[in-house]
Motif scaffolding. Sequence first.
Motif, PDB file in Angstrom:
ATOM      1  N   ASP A 122       0.766  -1.306  -0.041  1.00 41.71           N
ATOM      2  CA  ASP A 122      -0.062   0.023  -0.007  1.00 41.71           C
ATOM      3  C   ASP A 122       1.008   1.068   0.099  1.00 41.71           C
ATOM      4  OD1 ASP A 122      -2.148   1.514   0.374  1.00 41.71           O
ATOM      5  OD2 ASP A 122      -2.254   1.471   2.541  1.00 41.71           O
ATOM      6  N   ALA A 123       1.772   1.230   0.907  1.00 39.57           N
ATOM      7  CA  ALA A 123       2.868   2.313   0.963  1.00 39.57           C
ATOM      8  C   ALA A 123       3.639   2.430  -0.214  1.00 39.57           C
ATOM      9  CB  ALA A 123       3.813   2.394   2.147  1.00 39.57           C
ATOM     10  N   ILE A 124       4.185   1.664  -1.092  1.00 42.13           N
ATOM     11  CA  ILE A 124       4.693   1.616  -2.333  1.00 42.13           C
ATOM     12  C   ILE A 124       3.854   2.439  -3.300  1.00 42.13           C
ATOM     13  CG2 ILE A 124       5.877   0.086  -4.272  1.00 42.13           C
ATOM     14  CD1 ILE A 124       6.791  -1.688  -1.955  1.00 42.13           C
ATOM     15  N   SER A 125       2.737   1.934  -3.328  1.00 40.38           N
ATOM     16  CA  SER A 125       1.724   2.445  -4.458  1.00 40.38           C
ATOM     17  C   SER A 125       1.496   3.957  -4.260  1.00 40.38           C
ATOM     18  CB  SER A 125       0.334   1.524  -4.493  1.00 40.38           C
ATOM     19  OG  SER A 125      -0.346   1.561  -3.395  1.00 40.38           O
ATOM     20  N   SER A 126       1.806   4.425  -3.084  1.00 38.10           N
ATOM     21  CA  SER A 126       1.636   5.854  -3.093  1.00 38.10           C
ATOM     22  C   SER A 126       3.043   6.805  -3.397  1.00 38.10           C
ATOM     23  CB  SER A 126       1.169   6.264  -1.366  1.00 38.10           C
ATOM     24  OG  SER A 126       2.426   6.044  -0.608  1.00 38.10           O
ATOM     25  N   PHE A 127       3.766   5.946  -3.707  1.00 37.07           N
ATOM     26  CA  PHE A 127       5.065   6.416  -4.554  1.00 37.07           C
ATOM     27  C   PHE A 127       4.922   6.392  -5.831  1.00 37.07           C
ATOM     28  CE2 PHE A 127       6.488   6.098  -0.186  1.00 37.07           C
ATOM     29  CZ  PHE A 127       7.545   7.238  -0.107  1.00 37.07           C
ATOM     30  N   GLY A 128       4.069   5.503  -6.520  1.00 37.94           N
ATOM     31  CA  GLY A 128       3.916   5.244  -8.025  1.00 37.94           C
ATOM     32  C   GLY A 128       3.621   3.524  -8.129  1.00 37.94           C
ATOM     33  N   ARG A 129       3.942   3.623  -9.681  1.00 31.44           N
ATOM     34  CA  ARG A 129       3.474   2.164  -9.975  1.00 31.44           C
ATOM     35  C   ARG A 129       4.723   1.370 -10.484  1.00 31.44           C
ATOM     36  NH1 ARG A 129       1.618  -0.560 -14.291  1.00 31.44           N
ATOM     37  NH2 ARG A 129      -0.252  -1.554 -14.299  1.00 31.44           N
ATOM     38  N   PRO A 130       5.313   0.808  -9.746  1.00 35.95           N
ATOM     39  CA  PRO A 130       6.399  -0.093  -9.949  1.00 35.95           C
ATOM     40  C   PRO A 130       5.862  -1.196 -11.076  1.00 35.95           C
ATOM     41  CG  PRO A 130       6.380  -0.278  -7.560  1.00 35.95           C
ATOM     42  CD  PRO A 130       4.854   0.486  -8.227  1.00 35.95           C
ATOM     43  N   ALA A 131       6.735  -1.629 -11.894  1.00 35.79           N
ATOM     44  CA  ALA A 131       6.609  -2.767 -12.769  1.00 35.79           C
ATOM     45  C   ALA A 131       6.359  -4.007 -12.132  1.00 35.79           C
ATOM     46  CB  ALA A 131       7.552  -2.902 -13.756  1.00 35.79           C
ATOM     47  N   ARG A 132       6.853  -4.379 -11.001  1.00 38.18           N
ATOM     48  CA  ARG A 132       6.784  -5.436 -10.390  1.00 38.18           C
ATOM     49  C   ARG A 132       6.990  -5.258  -8.885  1.00 38.18           C
ATOM     50  NH1 ARG A 132      10.176 -10.440 -12.256  1.00 38.18           N
ATOM     51  NH2 ARG A 132      11.969  -8.842 -12.253  1.00 38.18           N
ATOM     52  N   VAL A 133       6.317  -5.749  -7.965  1.00 44.22           N
ATOM     53  CA  VAL A 133       6.767  -5.694  -6.503  1.00 44.22           C
ATOM     54  C   VAL A 133       7.019  -7.209  -5.996  1.00 44.22           C
ATOM     55  CG1 VAL A 133       5.974  -5.374  -4.083  1.00 44.22           C
ATOM     56  CG2 VAL A 133       5.359  -3.821  -6.077  1.00 44.22           C
ATOM     57  N   GLN A 134       7.992  -7.482  -5.235  1.00 45.96           N
ATOM     58  CA  GLN A 134       8.193  -8.870  -4.837  1.00 45.96           C
ATOM     59  C   GLN A 134       8.543  -8.862  -3.468  1.00 45.96           C
ATOM     60  OE1 GLN A 134      11.830  -9.850  -7.374  1.00 45.96           O
ATOM     61  NE2 GLN A 134      10.364 -10.655  -9.124  1.00 45.96           N
ATOM     62  N   LEU A 135       8.802  -9.978  -2.557  1.00 51.67           N
ATOM     63  CA  LEU A 135       8.664 -10.054  -1.276  1.00 51.67           C
ATOM     64  C   LEU A 135       9.882 -10.808  -0.802  1.00 51.67           C
ATOM     65  CD1 LEU A 135       7.627  -9.344   1.521  1.00 51.67           C
ATOM     66  CD2 LEU A 135       6.022 -10.869   1.180  1.00 51.67           C
ATOM     67  N   ALA A 136      10.728 -10.293  -0.061  1.00 53.56           N
ATOM     68  CA  ALA A 136      11.985 -11.198   0.531  1.00 53.56           C
ATOM     69  C   ALA A 136      11.890 -11.233   2.023  1.00 53.56           C
ATOM     70  CB  ALA A 136      13.466 -10.642  -0.022  1.00 53.56           C
ATOM     71  N   ALA A 137      12.039 -12.491   2.788  1.00 53.26           N
ATOM     72  CA  ALA A 137      11.795 -12.435   4.182  1.00 53.26           C
ATOM     73  C   ALA A 137      12.992 -13.304   4.531  1.00 53.26           C
ATOM     74  CB  ALA A 137      10.413 -12.967   4.548  1.00 53.26           C
ATOM     75  N   LEU A 138      13.809 -13.252   5.662  1.00 53.95           N
ATOM     76  CA  LEU A 138      14.644 -13.983   6.179  1.00 53.95           C
ATOM     77  C   LEU A 138      13.969 -15.259   6.886  1.00 53.95           C
ATOM     78  CD1 LEU A 138      17.554 -14.538   7.223  1.00 53.95           C
ATOM     79  CD2 LEU A 138      17.177 -13.315   9.244  1.00 53.95           C
ATOM     80  N   VAL A 139      12.899 -15.182   7.778  1.00 54.71           N
ATOM     81  CA  VAL A 139      12.120 -16.206   8.039  1.00 54.71           C
ATOM     82  C   VAL A 139      10.650 -16.069   7.696  1.00 54.71           C
ATOM     83  CG1 VAL A 139      11.499 -17.524  10.277  1.00 54.71           C
ATOM     84  CG2 VAL A 139      13.666 -16.365  10.179  1.00 54.71           C
ATOM     85  N   ASP A 140      10.234 -17.472   7.235  1.00 58.17           N
ATOM     86  CA  ASP A 140       8.663 -17.299   6.860  1.00 58.17           C
ATOM     87  C   ASP A 140       8.179 -18.241   7.764  1.00 58.17           C
ATOM     88  OD1 ASP A 140       6.224 -18.023   6.143  1.00 58.17           O
ATOM     89  OD2 ASP A 140       6.530 -18.148   3.943  1.00 58.17           O
ATOM     90  N   ARG A 141       7.233 -17.704   9.029  1.00 59.91           N
ATOM     91  CA  ARG A 141       6.871 -18.667   9.828  1.00 59.91           C
ATOM     92  C   ARG A 141       5.464 -19.216   9.807  1.00 59.91           C
ATOM     93  NH1 ARG A 141       5.300 -15.894  15.570  1.00 59.91           N
ATOM     94  NH2 ARG A 141       4.121 -17.690  15.563  1.00 59.91           N
ATOM     95  N   GLY A 142       4.842 -18.956   8.639  1.00 65.51           N
ATOM     96  CA  GLY A 142       3.418 -19.287   8.359  1.00 65.51           C
ATOM     97  C   GLY A 142       2.408 -18.523   9.142  1.00 65.51           C
ATOM     98  N   HIS A 143       1.074 -18.961   9.010  1.00 64.14           N
ATOM     99  CA  HIS A 143      -0.147 -18.508   9.683  1.00 64.14           C
ATOM    100  C   HIS A 143      -0.436 -17.300   9.009  1.00 64.14           C
ATOM    101  CE1 HIS A 143       0.447 -21.011  13.100  1.00 64.14           C
ATOM    102  NE2 HIS A 143       1.743 -20.842  12.947  1.00 64.14           N
ATOM    103  N   ARG A 144      -0.533 -17.169   7.437  1.00 63.07           N
ATOM    104  CA  ARG A 144      -0.876 -15.997   6.743  1.00 63.07           C
ATOM    105  C   ARG A 144      -2.402 -15.649   6.918  1.00 63.07           C
ATOM    106  NH1 ARG A 144       3.394 -16.244   6.169  1.00 63.07           N
ATOM    107  NH2 ARG A 144       3.903 -16.885   4.000  1.00 63.07           N
ATOM    108  N   GLU A 145      -2.746 -14.350   6.932  1.00 67.15           N
ATOM    109  CA  GLU A 145      -4.147 -14.046   7.035  1.00 67.15           C
ATOM    110  C   GLU A 145      -4.490 -13.380   5.968  1.00 67.15           C
ATOM    111  OE1 GLU A 145      -3.933 -11.577  10.723  1.00 67.15           O
ATOM    112  OE2 GLU A 145      -3.686 -13.371  12.218  1.00 67.15           O
TER     113      GLU A 145
END
Lengths: 184, 309
Positions: A122-145
């Motif tokens: 949401d924050a990124i889209s207030s800056f403009g419209r990137p071609a792609r947005v990806q996500l990187a995390a050191l740990v993925d612990r599950g339990h997505r909502e």
Amino acid sequence: MKDTEQNPGVPIMDAEAIRRALRRIAHEIIEQNADLRSVVLAGIPLRGVEIARRLAELIREVAKIDIETGTIDVAMHRDDVGTRAELPVVHASKLPLPLEHRTVIIVDDVLFTGRTARAAMDAISSFGRPARVQLAALVDRGHRELPINADYVGKNLPTATREQIQVRLQIVDNEPDAVWLFKE
Amino acid sequence: MSMNWNRKDLLGLRELSPEEINFILETADAFKQVGTREIKKVPALRGKTMVNFFVEPSTRTRTSFELAAHRLSADVINISATTSSLTKGETLKDTARNLEALHADILVLRHSSAGAPQFLAQRLKSSVINAGDGAHEHPTQGLLDIYTIRERRGKVDKLHIVIVGDILFSRVARSNIFGLTKLGARVTLVGPSTLVPREFEKLGVTVSYKIDDVLPTADVVNLLRIQHERQRKEYFPGIGEYTTLFGLTKERAKLLKPDCLVMHPGPINRGVEIDSEVADGLQSVILDQVTNGLAVRMAVLYLCGGIAT
């Protein structure tokens, strides 16, 4: 980690494991982004910013390319202001502009419910419209909502909801690099 | 930046700690950045309602609060003295209770009586933000002045701040004095002796009646507006005499250090407290104050309006 006597933390990753995980993510980012120069690593304060800095350094070592980094504040984009006892501290966002035709990789320490990642998008889209947005995390612990998945994960760690994951990074926390699991 | 904000109201700078003031300023840094985005709006206060309740006329403070609330995605209602039931004899408390019955989360109050915001803050669950009460305080103006100084000079501590004008009746001066002294600045008040009584020195500031003596050491000169509309004859020399004695004229501005900042809360009376050449000159940060006011008010609304009640 200064653990309490009743509830000692279980070490999940040490400094070397974190280094290996980040190196692997760096390689994956290089592989999956043909145009590396268009990539922006946008860290979520506080530890995501430090992880983004380290990833940029690793990518520079391997690919000899300086990729840009930035900071993306999520506190003012959260959907739970007024419902939590503690108000999240806001930080200034800083992204290279314009974002059009660029790939923004959101970088965070722990991926849990996905609400922080949503706020970051949401924050990124207030800056403009990137071609792609990806996500990187050191740990993925599950339990997505939310329907959110990471593109780059350092370690998949099945947890119980009541457990706590804490990432400690030397520069941010003044403690040795480590990931700890706390059982409730 | 690890402190936990726990005030629902902002009534004045007198009761804030230096840490709380700095925390508001750091929060304002984050919100100032929002103004540079393509979409200058964040959802931080989505679903909250802010009431701008201005019993005294004001355009710039009211619109600044209004825009700040819009940028935080809050809904805004404006009520002015002439449109409110106060003219029909309703008491301040009853009007406020009616506003609360509309589930207003934040009440921004401008009132001619000192203490009116405090009166309501004690009685309402809503956050109350003082937008100027009588000659008491105008905390967001004080904060935006301090923010502007800190932004330009990197600090406030040890700076010499000169405030010129009608100090006695100025809430802007009081909020500045409280905030600046807490952050370690040296403050000198200058103006006619009727409007700058020596008693102010009890607040930890210096009083002077000779502007030419203090300008050469000033890091900031903050010129208050001469409020002709409410100036009483017995306190005030003529306008021309005021300009001669205390106005920051083109000639007088030559006494200033090259890096001295010139500030004014606006609206400015060109040719009275400040010459046009100075108001529009390189040392003037008057328009920065307006921009920064928005960021500071966003921070205050976020902090006071965002805490769980």
